[in-house]
Design an enzyme around this catalytic site. Structure first.
Site, PDB file in Angstrom:
ATOM      1  N   HIS A 210       0.852  -1.198   0.000  1.00  0.00           N
ATOM      2  CA  HIS A 210       0.000   0.000   0.000  1.00  0.00           C
ATOM      3  C   HIS A 210       0.884   1.243   0.000  1.00  0.00           C
ATOM      4  O   HIS A 210       1.926   1.277   0.655  1.00  0.00           O
ATOM      5  CB  HIS A 210      -0.896  -0.032   1.252  1.00  0.00           C
ATOM      6  N   ARG A 253      -2.937   1.106  -4.252  1.00  0.00           N
ATOM      7  CA  ARG A 253      -2.614  -0.320  -4.378  1.00  0.00           C
ATOM      8  C   ARG A 253      -3.194  -0.867  -5.674  1.00  0.00           C
ATOM      9  O   ARG A 253      -4.017  -0.207  -6.321  1.00  0.00           O
ATOM     10  CB  ARG A 253      -3.086  -1.120  -3.162  1.00  0.00           C
ATOM     11  N   LYS A 256      -6.894  -0.476  -7.541  1.00  0.00           N
ATOM     12  CA  LYS A 256      -7.694   0.548  -6.867  1.00  0.00           C
ATOM     13  C   LYS A 256      -7.613   1.840  -7.674  1.00  0.00           C
ATOM     14  O   LYS A 256      -6.758   2.001  -8.535  1.00  0.00           O
ATOM     15  CB  LYS A 256      -7.188   0.775  -5.431  1.00  0.00           C
ATOM     16  N   ASP A 259      -5.977   8.521  -6.394  1.00  0.00           N
ATOM     17  CA  ASP A 259      -6.440   9.392  -5.302  1.00  0.00           C
ATOM     18  C   ASP A 259      -5.341  10.436  -5.104  1.00  0.00           C
ATOM     19  O   ASP A 259      -4.145  10.096  -5.058  1.00  0.00           O
ATOM     20  CB  ASP A 259      -6.633   8.492  -4.062  1.00  0.00           C
ATOM     21  N   CYS A 261      -4.098  12.033  -2.652  1.00  0.00           N
ATOM     22  CA  CYS A 261      -3.137  11.987  -1.536  1.00  0.00           C
ATOM     23  C   CYS A 261      -1.933  11.109  -1.871  1.00  0.00           C
ATOM     24  O   CYS A 261      -0.832  11.316  -1.350  1.00  0.00           O
ATOM     25  CB  CYS A 261      -3.785  11.551  -0.232  1.00  0.00           C
ATOM     26  N   TYR A 262      -2.137  10.119  -2.784  1.00  0.00           N
ATOM     27  CA  TYR A 262      -1.001   9.265  -3.142  1.00  0.00           C
ATOM     28  C   TYR A 262       0.007   9.991  -4.027  1.00  0.00           C
ATOM     29  O   TYR A 262       1.078   9.457  -4.292  1.00  0.00           O
ATOM     30  CB  TYR A 262      -1.478   7.980  -3.817  1.00  0.00           C
ATOM     31  N   ASP A 356      -9.613  13.998  -2.909  1.00  0.00           N
ATOM     32  CA  ASP A 356      -9.214  12.672  -3.375  1.00  0.00           C
ATOM     33  C   ASP A 356      -9.348  12.608  -4.910  1.00  0.00           C
ATOM     34  O   ASP A 356      -8.388  12.365  -5.641  1.00  0.00           O
ATOM     35  CB  ASP A 356     -10.147  11.681  -2.646  1.00  0.00           C
ATOM     36  N   ASP A 363     -10.906  18.117   1.881  1.00  0.00           N
ATOM     37  CA  ASP A 363     -10.592  18.017   3.312  1.00  0.00           C
ATOM     38  C   ASP A 363      -9.148  18.469   3.506  1.00  0.00           C
ATOM     39  O   ASP A 363      -8.404  18.625   2.531  1.00  0.00           O
ATOM     40  CB  ASP A 363     -10.835  16.588   3.855  1.00  0.00           C
ATOM     41  N   HIS A 366      -6.310  15.875   2.396  1.00  0.00           N
ATOM     42  CA  HIS A 366      -6.027  15.830   0.958  1.00  0.00           C
ATOM     43  C   HIS A 366      -5.440  17.142   0.456  1.00  0.00           C
ATOM     44  O   HIS A 366      -4.628  17.145  -0.477  1.00  0.00           O
ATOM     45  CB  HIS A 366      -7.292  15.441   0.166  1.00  0.00           C
TER      46      HIS A 366
END
Ligand SMILES: CC(C)=CCC/C(C)=C/CC/C(C)=C/COP(=O)(O)OP(=O)(O)O
Ligand SMILES: [Zn+2]
Length: 419
Positions: A210, A253, A256, A259, A261-262, A356, A363, A366
């Site tokens: 992850h 991952r 998926k 997003d 934040c990654y 995201d 938020d 993020h």
């Protein structure tokens, strides 16, 4: 017939494909970053700190970090009143009995919030921020959570041990000036056990690879100066495959969705991998008694800048056969990543805050990590180049230090004063 959500994803993918085919080629046409709106949203988060949160009560030290760091990446300076209030708030989060910081005043010390509070204080800087940190107490706290048998760290008293704990411990120790052999021993071995067959790193041995844990594991090893038996080549292969070919953002991952934040959790691993290559180059030169400028290499100072840059960036050093197990320099599309964040992760209708993905709300978490990812894509994309997608006057961000995710100049000032 595809399901509704599958067709919605297809639509999003088609739009993203158009937008991100070649982000650098359409450099002038990416969305401007709405820095003022994002800064206002982040200032609002700091205004809310003293209140008791319904859902984020144990993450108020995190809230301080997300907002202070996000503002610093945007190049915004805190008002005196705000900075003093935030320093006072973080001081109240200290768990005097255990050492370390809790998520809010009166809460039990936790490794994650100790990292968050420390990184916020480093970003704020100054004597009053420095005085909040009691180095010996932090070390006592970290050692109370260390599992000597595995090298891992429990995240709080009686809590679980994972790669997050290793990172939070290494980064906090580093920034508090107590990263010694007691703290670092066994970290490389623990993180190596968390690497999966896919190449990424899971939370604990046997867990699924992850992005969050992969950043934590790799950065913990880099801070400990010990990569254990990590297979960096397989790690890099997994990372590269997490960048959506269509969207330009990263997923956390396999199988998926991407997003925002990654952008940091996965994107931040690339500069760290380059440094890992550097370390291996140095170790190789030491082992083989290589000479640079007529001197035998015994430390990084013996490598001239040119050799170090070469070590960081050139694949050839590692593909000559001598570095069979090491990876080539890390590569991701920094242009496509910037395009994804600018066009898909800023809130709709000109509002501040990042998110995201389209269809989700903004938020502070993020907002912090999308901005961190955008900064690193600008400063740590292609070797040695600063490349800003979109209008530079609005989009250029302050450089971060990827090891700790603190803006670089604040981190360097803090570390210089640490004796
Ligand atoms: C410094 C520190 C303590 C860092 C923590 C790093 C970390 C573990 C980040 C991951 C956080 C996150 C968004 C998980 C989502 O998992 P999910 O299953 O909801 O999302 P997914 O579907 O994208 O995998
Ligand atoms: Zn996310």
């Amino acid at each position: 017939m595809p399901s509704t959500s599958a067709s919605a994803i297809e639509d999003l993918a088609a739009t993203a494909r158009e937008l991100h085919r070649d982000a650098f080629a359409r450099n002038g046409s990416a969305e401007p970053l709405r820095g003022d709106a994002h800064a206002e949203y982040l200032r609002g988060g700091l205004g809310a700190l003293p209140q008791v949160f319904v859902s984020l009560d144990a993450s108020r030290a995190w809230m301080a970090y997300w907002c202070v760091h996000g503002l610093a990446v945007l190049g915004r300076v805190l008002d005196d009143e705000v900075r003093t209030r935030v320093v006072g708030f973080l001081d109240a989060c200290v768990d005097a009995r255990r050492g370390g910081f809790g998520g809010g005043p009166g809460q039990m010390g936790h490794l994650a919030t100790t990292y968050a509070a420390t990184a916020a204080l480093v970003t704020i800087g100054g004597d009053d921020a420095r005085e909040v940190i009691a180095r010996a107490d932090v070390k006592r706290f970290l050692m109370s959570l260390k599992e000597k048998e595995t090298g891992g760290f429990r995240v709080h008293e009686g809590g679980e041990a994972d790669a997050r704990g290793c990172y939070a411990a290494m980064a906090s120790a580093h920034m508090c000036g107590c990263l010694d052999n007691d703290v670092r021993s066994g970290v490389g071995a623990y993180v190596s056990r968390c690497q999966t067959y896919e190449g990424g790193i899971g939370g604990e041995p046997g867990g699924e690879a992850h992005g969050g844990y992969t950043y934590c594991g790799l950065a913990a090893c880099a801070l400990a100066g010990d990569f254990g038996t990590l297979d960096l080549e397989n790690l890099e292969r997994w990372l590269v495959n997490r960048q959506g070919e269509i969207e330009g953002g990263f997923s956390g991952r396999t199988n998926k969705l991407v997003d925002g934040c990654y952008s940091f959790w996965q994107g931040g691993c690339f500069p760290l991998l380059r440094r890992a290559n550097d370390v291996m180059l140095l170790q190789f030169m030491e082992r083989s008694k290589m000479t640079v400028g007529g001197r035998t290499v015994v430390g990084s100072d013996d490598l001239g800048l040119e050799a170090r840059v070469l070590g960081a960036c050139a694949a050839t050093m590692f593909t000559s056969g001598a570095f069979e197990s090491s990876s080539t320099p890390a590569a991701f599309s920094s242009g496509a990543l910037q395009g994804w964040i600018l066009d898909c992760c800023q809130s709709d209708n000109g509002a501040g805050g990042l998110r995201d993905k389209p269809g989700t709300g903004r938020d502070h978490y993020h907002t912090c990590y999308c901005l961190s990812g955008l900064s690193l894509a600008q400063h740590h994309g292609r070797c040695g180049l600063v490349e800003v997608v979109g209008p530079a006057e609005s989009n250029a961000l302050v450089e971060i230090e990827p090891l700790v995710n603190v803006v670089k100049h604040k981190y360097e000032t803090w570390m210089r004063a640490l004796t």
